[in-house]
Design an enzyme around this catalytic site. Structure first.
Site: not given
Ligand code: NAD
Length: 290
Positions: A163, A176
């Site tokens: 992130s 976090y």
């Molecule tokens: N969307 C954003 O703006 C944003 C911002 C900063 C960081 N991130 C990071 O990007 C990454 C993806 O996030 P996203 O926004 O696509 O979120 P999301 O929740 O839509 O996708 C995460 C996926 O991981 C799966 N998951 C969660 N816990 C799990 C576990 N213990 N074991 C296996 N699978 C698991 C969920 O079911 C989901 O399909 C993460 O690391 C998040 O911290 C996203």
């Protein structure tokens, strides 16, 4: 002195013609590859570029939706419904992938979550442990399981999705953000340590990307107009914005890039603290309204 062959020759760079399907014949392991998230978009794009995709995903419905999307587009994907926060989950996923393919070429560590947001003075060992498990522990565990087989296969590319909050101060949740910073630094250090064994490692610092976890649309009726103020590029990010950068980092297009963490954030890190005020037609670091 130039050489005509070997790793220091111009011929060691993949020819442009090979770059139409950037991951042809590669095996890519992706954690959190469920639909409607960044990992799902990465899975679909990698498969469209010829990779055989192996997904670790806790949510069976989201896992199935990604596999269906990939296969109906003519690609190859398999999902393993596991919890990567656990030893058993990591073992089940990695041993099944290694038993099937013998090794992998690309690893994307994508699972992570900022929830629940706990101000530091209200946090404690339990919430610290939970943040560690969901954002950092599995990055070590999954990478450790795949690294040696990757080296034995001749090398590969690791892409860690973290992130932008790990690259700047995050007032809301310092535990976090420090886990995400650790993922970024793990990436850099891994690259420095294993480049000679054919491993590249790079990270993506995500921000402002619409997903199930981070919903930037619901609750903001006027969001279409607010993006001009919120992000230097003036729009919301989509999982495919992240997937394109992951594809670059996973493929030979980035053969000479390792140890870097790229903010894929529509410019928020670059613009840190400055907001565009469309009404006043100027930038301010003291916005009066959202
Ligand atoms: N969307 C954003 O703006 C944003 C911002 C900063 C960081 N991130 C990071 O990007 C990454 C993806 O996030 P996203 O926004 O696509 O979120 P999301 O929740 O839509 O996708 C995460 C996926 O991981 C799966 N998951 C969660 N816990 C799990 C576990 N213990 N074991 C296996 N699978 C698991 C969920 O079911 C989901 O399909 C993460 O690391 C998040 O911290 C996203």
């Amino acid at each position: 002195m130039s050489t005509s062959s070997g790793p220091n020759s111009p011929g060691s760079v993949p020819p442009i013609d090979d770059w139409n399907r950037l991951l042809d014949g590669k095996v890519a392991a992706i954690t959190g590859g469920g639909a409607d998230g960044i990992g799902g978009a990465i899975s679909e794009l990698f498969a469209a570029h010829g990779a055989t995709v192996e997904i670790a995903e806790i949510d069976a419905d989201r896992a199935t939706a990604t596999v269906d999307a990939v296969t109906s587009a003519g690609g190859s994907a398999r999902a393993h419904v596991v919890d990567v926060r656990t030893v058993e989950g990591v073992e089940t996923f990695t041993s099944s992938v290694l038993d099937t393919h013998g090794g992998i070429d690309v690893l994307v560590n994508n699972v992570g979550d900022y929830r629940p947001l706990v101000r530091f003075h209200d946090s404690g060992p339990e919430s610290w442990e939970a943040m560690y498990r969901i954002n950092l522990w599995h990055v070590y565990a999954v990478t450790q399981a795949f690294l040696t087989p990757m080296i034995e296969r001749g090398g590969g590319s690791i892409v860690n999705v973290h992130s932008v909050e790990g690259m700047r101060g995050f007032p809301g949740e310092p535990v976090y953000s420090s886990m995400k910073a650790a993922v970024a630094h793990f990436t850099t250090s891994l690259a420095a340590g294993y480049g000679r064994e054919g491993i590249r490692a790079n990270g993506i610092g995500v921000d402002l990307t619409q997903s199930q976890q981070v919903d930037y649309i619901t609750g903001y009726e006027d969001h279409e107009n607010l993006w001009e103020s919120w992000a230097p590029v003036g729009r919301l990010g989509w999982p495919t914005d992240q997937a394109r950068v992951a594809l670059f980092l996973a493929s030979d297009q980035s053969a000479f890039v390792t140890g870097h963490n790229i903010p894929v954030d529509g410019g928020t890190k670059a613009g840190g603290g400055w907001f565009f005020s469309p009404g006043a037609n100027r930038f301010t670091n003291r916005p009066k309204t959202l």
